[in-house]
Design an enzyme around this catalytic site. Structure first.
Site, PDB file in Angstrom:
ATOM      1  N   TYR A 156      39.035  56.649  65.403  1.00  0.00           N
ATOM      2  CA  TYR A 156      39.430  54.998  65.343  1.00  0.00           C
ATOM      3  C   TYR A 156      37.936  54.169  65.681  1.00  0.00           C
ATOM      4  O   TYR A 156      37.797  53.319  65.090  1.00  0.00           O
ATOM      5  CB  TYR A 156      40.258  54.623  66.679  1.00  0.00           C
ATOM      6  CG  TYR A 156      40.749  53.457  66.715  1.00  0.00           C
ATOM      7  CD1 TYR A 156      41.890  52.822  65.953  1.00  0.00           C
ATOM      8  CD2 TYR A 156      40.102  52.311  67.426  1.00  0.00           C
ATOM      9  CE1 TYR A 156      42.297  51.726  65.842  1.00  0.00           C
ATOM     10  CE2 TYR A 156      40.520  51.013  67.358  1.00  0.00           C
ATOM     11  CZ  TYR A 156      41.629  50.850  66.737  1.00  0.00           C
ATOM     12  OH  TYR A 156      41.977  49.529  66.732  1.00  0.00           O
ATOM     13  N   PHE A 189      37.536  32.056  41.738  1.00  0.00           N
ATOM     14  CA  PHE A 189      38.340  33.444  41.790  1.00  0.00           C
ATOM     15  C   PHE A 189      39.681  33.024  42.357  1.00  0.00           C
ATOM     16  O   PHE A 189      39.621  32.207  43.545  1.00  0.00           O
ATOM     17  CB  PHE A 189      37.679  34.771  42.261  1.00  0.00           C
ATOM     18  CG  PHE A 189      38.719  35.893  41.982  1.00  0.00           C
ATOM     19  CD1 PHE A 189      38.915  36.271  40.802  1.00  0.00           C
ATOM     20  CD2 PHE A 189      39.128  36.602  42.977  1.00  0.00           C
ATOM     21  CE1 PHE A 189      39.628  37.428  40.312  1.00  0.00           C
ATOM     22  CE2 PHE A 189      40.203  37.526  42.700  1.00  0.00           C
ATOM     23  CZ  PHE A 189      40.370  38.010  41.355  1.00  0.00           C
ATOM     24  N   THR A 190      40.903  33.676  41.930  1.00  0.00           N
ATOM     25  CA  THR A 190      42.104  32.865  42.298  1.00  0.00           C
ATOM     26  C   THR A 190      42.174  33.255  43.852  1.00  0.00           C
ATOM     27  O   THR A 190      42.573  32.043  44.486  1.00  0.00           O
ATOM     28  CB  THR A 190      43.281  33.937  41.740  1.00  0.00           C
ATOM     29  OG1 THR A 190      42.935  35.203  41.949  1.00  0.00           O
ATOM     30  CG2 THR A 190      43.495  33.669  40.279  1.00  0.00           C
ATOM     31  N   ASP A 240      29.629  36.644  46.017  1.00  0.00           N
ATOM     32  CA  ASP A 240      30.715  37.330  46.003  1.00  0.00           C
ATOM     33  C   ASP A 240      30.346  38.819  44.948  1.00  0.00           C
ATOM     34  O   ASP A 240      29.976  38.460  43.894  1.00  0.00           O
ATOM     35  CB  ASP A 240      31.913  36.585  45.260  1.00  0.00           C
ATOM     36  CG  ASP A 240      32.976  37.518  45.087  1.00  0.00           C
ATOM     37  OD1 ASP A 240      32.843  38.938  45.100  1.00  0.00           O
ATOM     38  OD2 ASP A 240      34.198  37.286  44.834  1.00  0.00           O
ATOM     39  N   LYS A 242      36.381  47.249  43.064  1.00  0.00           N
ATOM     40  CA  LYS A 242      35.629  47.277  41.783  1.00  0.00           C
ATOM     41  C   LYS A 242      34.289  47.700  42.106  1.00  0.00           C
ATOM     42  O   LYS A 242      33.997  48.775  41.435  1.00  0.00           O
ATOM     43  CB  LYS A 242      35.526  45.634  41.471  1.00  0.00           C
ATOM     44  CG  LYS A 242      36.820  45.206  40.982  1.00  0.00           C
ATOM     45  CD  LYS A 242      37.237  43.659  41.663  1.00  0.00           C
ATOM     46  CE  LYS A 242      38.570  43.507  41.387  1.00  0.00           C
ATOM     47  NZ  LYS A 242      38.737  42.105  41.751  1.00  0.00           N
ATOM     48  N   ARG A 246      45.854  35.309  30.818  1.00  0.00           N
ATOM     49  CA  ARG A 246      44.916  34.593  31.496  1.00  0.00           C
ATOM     50  C   ARG A 246      44.757  33.144  30.634  1.00  0.00           C
ATOM     51  O   ARG A 246      43.942  32.807  30.000  1.00  0.00           O
ATOM     52  CB  ARG A 246      43.294  34.911  31.882  1.00  0.00           C
ATOM     53  CG  ARG A 246      43.329  36.222  32.465  1.00  0.00           C
ATOM     54  CD  ARG A 246      43.270  35.818  33.997  1.00  0.00           C
ATOM     55  NE  ARG A 246      44.464  36.312  34.982  1.00  0.00           N
ATOM     56  CZ  ARG A 246      44.440  36.353  36.046  1.00  0.00           C
ATOM     57  NH1 ARG A 246      43.306  36.244  36.964  1.00  0.00           N
ATOM     58  NH2 ARG A 246      45.590  36.401  36.760  1.00  0.00           N
ATOM     59  N   PHE A 301      52.856  33.952  37.080  1.00  0.00           N
ATOM     60  CA  PHE A 301      52.409  34.794  36.043  1.00  0.00           C
ATOM     61  C   PHE A 301      52.570  36.293  36.848  1.00  0.00           C
ATOM     62  O   PHE A 301      52.576  37.089  36.029  1.00  0.00           O
ATOM     63  CB  PHE A 301      51.025  34.887  35.842  1.00  0.00           C
ATOM     64  CG  PHE A 301      50.006  35.003  37.025  1.00  0.00           C
ATOM     65  CD1 PHE A 301      49.459  33.928  37.898  1.00  0.00           C
ATOM     66  CD2 PHE A 301      49.544  36.110  37.385  1.00  0.00           C
ATOM     67  CE1 PHE A 301      48.899  34.059  38.707  1.00  0.00           C
ATOM     68  CE2 PHE A 301      48.625  36.218  38.408  1.00  0.00           C
ATOM     69  CZ  PHE A 301      48.040  35.265  39.146  1.00  0.00           C
TER      70      PHE A 301
HETATM   71  C1  LIG Z   1      38.979  41.069  42.694  1.00  0.00           C
HETATM   72  C2  LIG Z   1      38.104  40.197  43.257  1.00  0.00           C
HETATM   73  C3  LIG Z   1      38.315  39.671  44.320  1.00  0.00           C
HETATM   74  C4  LIG Z   1      39.276  40.011  45.349  1.00  0.00           C
HETATM   75  O1  LIG Z   1      39.128  41.417  45.870  1.00  0.00           O
HETATM   76  P1  LIG Z   1      40.340  42.056  46.176  1.00  0.00           P
HETATM   77  O2  LIG Z   1      39.866  43.677  46.492  1.00  0.00           O
HETATM   78  O3  LIG Z   1      41.443  42.196  44.901  1.00  0.00           O
HETATM   79  O4  LIG Z   1      41.154  41.600  47.217  1.00  0.00           O
HETATM   80  C5  LIG Z   1      37.283  38.755  44.843  1.00  0.00           C
HETATM   81  N1  LIG Z   1      36.332  37.977  44.044  1.00  0.00           N
HETATM   82  C6  LIG Z   1      36.297  38.751  42.758  1.00  0.00           C
HETATM   83  C7  LIG Z   1      35.168  38.288  41.861  1.00  0.00           C
HETATM   84  C8  LIG Z   1      36.989  39.688  42.246  1.00  0.00           C
HETATM   85  O5  LIG Z   1      36.863  40.261  41.153  1.00  0.00           O
END
Ligand SMILES: *Cc1c(COP(=O)(O)O)cnc(C)c1O
Length: 482
Positions: A80, A132-133, A223, A266, A389, A455
């Protein structure tokens, strides 16, 4: 990958890895695909993966791991607090980004929650190259607003600017001057700008942004979720970076930022996420929220196996021959589609290949969701699953009117190291067939429309029997093929 020339003159990307674990795929007959698409309400999010041949919905959490990553997962130290696994990850982050402090999270949006809660208050403004969303949602949830100040060329579908993800420095200065620097929570730069087609920014642009931030005493946040692709493009397209190693470019970028965060779904071919900084004060400010929302400071919601895979994955991200695979395949696909006269976003970016549905099915009005309709048609014609998109991804205004999107894209994501070139060629072939028969594609209308994020869960039906006609034509042209 790009440096290997074929004797016969052909220009194809050559995989610099071999496949040692495989997953069997099914390709259903076209009649069955039509049934599946209808059952999924013409929404590719609602398809079952077992009915999908090539899953090009996203690059998130679906990238292939290496043998070294798999091996590292077996030596994970489960505890932990204070696990050796975390120490290894922390050291790797220090080595790659040159940052002292690391906060682990369960994924990218968790970092955004913590950043927004720490720095955004009512009336705050966050200038960024593009939203980003999930980023935007967290900023708004905390009472702030987003200002997108990408260079104008960034949102043109076809513009060969090498860095369409660059921020407009003039606009950044005016926002700060007009609102006062105390209103700016932080400036956010997104590597490999996701929603405009995985387009990169340059090291030079980040330096210019940093200069403005310094002048006004504003935090610069990176980011880095799609950093791997951005690094590849900087090395390939930015003159002064051609002689630099990927590690040097990474350190160059990170030294300009106060905070770096990423989704490890990613970056690093794993799952999870994290926030890095050299600033102890900022670290202390965010630290408590990690234990509140994510988990203890030495795992933050990630399993130790994921952390081990991430440590190795980040190390592999510093290898040019690994990070050029995705962009190499995407550029191959984009170039081949262009040769067949198919409208795509250019230049090819990271993340995936983006088809311009506004042109592809120019006869479908935006109120009938051209990109969504094209996505449904492509699944029927090929078993390939993409992501809409466009207008479907927007939300209606308060009066219930459609807010039409300025781009109608069908995104075909290229999970890293997952597909072979012949699979990509299959997708290109079926898209080309669909383009020849594009007049058969019709629109969609909602039959079940959620108010928020429609969506994801919304269900639609065809505005006519165009899908049956498409299947009929497919059978004429491919009498004995799936
Ligand atoms: C996917 C993504 C996020 C969010 O990450 P999650 O692991 O899906 O929560 C934030 N910023 C960018 C540019 C992304 O491509």
């Amino acid at each position: 990958m790009s440096k290997i020339r074929f004797f016969n003159g052909e220009q194809i990307p050559l995989e610099m890895h071999k496949v040692r674990i495989v997953q069997k795929l099914e390709l259903l007959p076209v009649e069955k695909r039509l049934e599946c698409m209808k059952a999924a309400g013409n929404n590719t999010f609602l398809l079952n993966n077992r009915d999908v041949f090539m899953d090009m919905l996203t690059d998130s959490g679906v990238n292939a791991m290496s043998d070294r990553q798999q091996a590292a997962m077996l030596v994970a130290d489960d505890s932990y607090a204070g696990s050796e696994t975390f120490v290894r990850l922390e050291e790797k982050i220090r080595e790659i980004f040159g940052t002292e402090f690391f906060l682990p999270t369960h994924q990218g949006r968790a970092c955004e929650n913590i950043l927004a809660q720490s720095f955004v208050t009512s009336g705050s403004i966050v200038p960024m190259n593009y939203h980003f969303t999930t980023t935007k949602a967290h900023i708004i949830l905390n009472g702030g607003s987003v200002e997108e100040i990408i260079i104008d060329k960034g949102i043109e579908v076809n513009n060969n600017h090498p860095f369409k993800g660059n921020m407009d420095i003039g606009k950044l200065k005016s926002i700060i001057e007009e609102n006062g620097s105390e209103k700016i929570a932080f400036v956010r730069m997104e590597a490999g700008t996701n929603l405009i087609g995985g387009q990169p920014f340059s090291l030079e642009n980040l330096e210019e942004v940093k200069e403005v931030c310094n002048k006004y005493g504003i935090l610069l946040v990176l980011d880095a979720s799609l950093l791997a692709d951005n690094l590849h493009f900087i090395k390939e397209r930015e003159e002064r970076c051609k002689s630099m190693s990927i590690r040097e470019i990474t350190l160059g970028l990170s030294s300009l930022c106060d905070i770096i965060y990423f989704s490890a779904r990613k970056l690093g071919f794993a799952r999870g996420g994290g926030i890095c900084t050299n600033n102890k004060e900022l670290y202390m400010k965010m630290r408590e929220l990690i234990t509140l929302y994510e988990g203890f400071l030495t795992y933050g919601g990630m399993s130790v196996r994921e952390m081990e895979a991430l440590t190795v994955g980040l190390d592999e991200t510093m290898d040019e021959n690994i990070i050029n695979q995705g962009p190499g395949f995407i550029s191959f696909m984009t170039d081949e589609l262009i040769k067949s006269g198919i409208p795509v976003v250019t230049p090819a970016g990271g993340l995936g290949c983006h088809i311009d549905a506004m042109q592809f099915v120019s006869h479908i009005p935006q109120e009938e969701y051209p990109a969504g309709a094209l996505g449904a048609a492509l699944y029927i014609a090929s078993g390939v699953r993409g992501m809409e998109r466009g207008t479907m991804s927007e939300q209606r205004d308060e009066d219930g009117n459609e807010v039409v999107s300025n781009m109608e894209l069908l995104r075909l994501a290229m999970p890293r190291r997952v597909f072979t070139l012949s699979q990509v060629k299959y997708a290109i072939d079926r898209i080309t067939w669909l383009h020849k028969n594009r007049h058969l594609i019709g629109g969609l209308k909602f039959v079940e429309e959620p108010k928020n994020l429609r969506f994801f869960f919304g269900r639609l039906e065809a505005t006519s029997d165009w899908q049956e006609k498409l299947v009929e034509k497919f059978r004429q042209d491919f009498p004995d093929s799936l």
